[in-house]
Write an enzyme that holds these catalytic residues in place. Structure first.
Site, PDB file in Angstrom:
ATOM      1  N   ASP A   1       0.542  -1.184  -0.152  1.00 14.28           N
ATOM      2  CA  ASP A   1       0.232   0.111   0.151  1.00 14.28           C
ATOM      3  C   ASP A   1       1.540   1.820   0.207  1.00 14.28           C
ATOM      4  O   ASP A   1       2.343   1.418   0.619  1.00 14.28           O
ATOM      5  CB  ASP A   1      -0.799  -0.356   1.198  1.00 14.28           C
TER       6      ASP A   1
ATOM      7  N   ASP B   1       4.059   2.259  -4.142  1.00 16.79           N
ATOM      8  CA  ASP B   1       2.729   3.676  -4.837  1.00 16.79           C
ATOM      9  C   ASP B   1       2.479   2.451  -6.157  1.00 16.79           C
ATOM     10  O   ASP B   1       3.221   2.811  -6.785  1.00 16.79           O
ATOM     11  CB  ASP B   1       3.071   4.943  -5.609  1.00 16.79           C
ATOM     12  N   VAL B   2       1.123   1.830  -6.184  1.00 15.06           N
ATOM     13  CA  VAL B   2       1.308   1.294  -7.687  1.00 15.06           C
ATOM     14  C   VAL B   2       1.241   2.255  -8.896  1.00 15.06           C
ATOM     15  O   VAL B   2       1.134   1.181  -9.993  1.00 15.06           O
ATOM     16  CB  VAL B   2      -0.355   0.187  -7.150  1.00 15.06           C
TER      17      VAL B   2
ATOM     18  N   TYR C   1     -13.971   7.098 -13.706  1.00 16.39           N
ATOM     19  CA  TYR C   1     -14.223   6.137 -12.576  1.00 16.39           C
ATOM     20  C   TYR C   1     -15.046   4.931 -13.268  1.00 16.39           C
ATOM     21  O   TYR C   1     -13.792   3.524 -13.213  1.00 16.39           O
ATOM     22  CB  TYR C   1     -14.743   6.693 -11.185  1.00 16.39           C
TER      23      TYR C   1
END
Length: 294
Positions: free
Chosen positions: A37, A63-64, A156
């Site tokens: 995460d 940090d994806v 989104y």
């Protein structure tokens, strides 16, 4: 996947929401955990809680939205456990705002966090899984927003429709390759997660405090709508049971709110006839299904 004990799970977004809830459930089932995460402090809390359950766990601040960090996350998991049996791509954000309002950097942020993070993880984890003897599973966390759309959050919906399509296409690829890997896409509706606190986790590279949008009424109203949708949603403690049962039954689509099924069917039925979205058909479902159980 029917047996979980001693299997290795890599779970992103594990500090909050679905990622945390599923990490704790995996620990209860005897799995070994690698949790990741961007929120290091909250991730440490999840790690402590997993240890208290008696499970093996490593935490990997990640940090994806950075491909190099996703790469390092996978490598650290394999260095520790030598395999990955279950990948749950749970990290994600939500940024409300209309197509003419939302800054481009927010489109980049959400597409990197909700879509590209999954792409980068799949590219690295699938080859590892294919070398393993046992059956493996991958869950991409999408949303009901990947199956039906509604107003005010095009970024989104775009990211979640893409996640669903990605998962479907990769499932076909796994079948063509006769790989011992099952894909799953999790499409929850409103659940009591941390999603309305997205702004707390915004990386500096997507930040411009001088942009007037972030002080606008549209931004404030969007944040309030997001909060209301989440805090009135299904209790999150119902989610682990739904997801792990779906894993045991090898379900591809994992849904949470059966009250929304008619609108999913309606959308699919409209496509061959060319009929487009109509707000009047959507409205009855926006106000009455937040807490309906699966």
């Amino acid at each position: 996947m029917k047996e979980f004990k001693e299997k290795v799970a890599l779970i992103t977004g594990a500090a909050h929401g679905f990622g945390r809830a599923l990490s704790l459930e995996a620990a209860k089932r005897g799995m070994k955990l690698a949790i990741a995460d961007i929120d290091d402090e909250a991730l440490s809390k999840t790690k402590t809680d997993i240890k208290d359950l008696g499970a093996d766990v490593i935490s990997i601040p990640t940090d994806v939205t950075d491909e190099d960090e996703v790469d390092a996350m996978v490598k650290k998991t394999v260095a520790e456990y030598h395999e990955i049996d279950l990948l749950i791509n749970s990290a994600g954000i939500a940024v409300p705002g209309g197509i003419c309002e939302l800054p481009t950097r927010d489109w980049e942020w959400i597409l990197h966090a909700d879509l590209m993070s999954q792409v980068w993880a799949l590219k690295r984890v699938i080859p590892i899984m294919r070398k393993q003897k046992d059956h493996c599973d991958i869950i991409n966390v999408a949303s009901i927003a990947g199956l039906v759309a509604s107003p005010s959050m095009p970024s989104y919906f775009a990211s979640k429709f893409a996640s669903v399509g990605l998962t479907e296409a990769v499932e076909y690829d796994m079948q063509v390759a006769k790989a011992n890997i099952s894909m799953h896409v999790f499409c929850p509706a409103f659940v009591q997660t941390d999603l309305y606190h997205t702004e707390n986790h915004r990386p500096a590279k997507y930040t411009d405090k001088n942009d007037p949008y972030y002080s606008s009424e549209a931004f404030k109203e969007g944040q309030e709508r997001a909060k209301q949708d989440i805090v009135t949603g299904m209790p999150i403690d119902k989610i682990p049971g739904i997801v792990f049962k779906a894993l045991e039954e090898n379900k591809f689509y994992i849904l949470t709110h059966t009250g929304l099924n008619p609108i999913i069917v309606s959308r699919a039925e409209n496509i061959p006839s060319g009929k487009g979205p109509e707000l009047k058909t959507l409205a009855p479902f926006l106000s009455k299904t937040h807490n309906e159980e699966n």
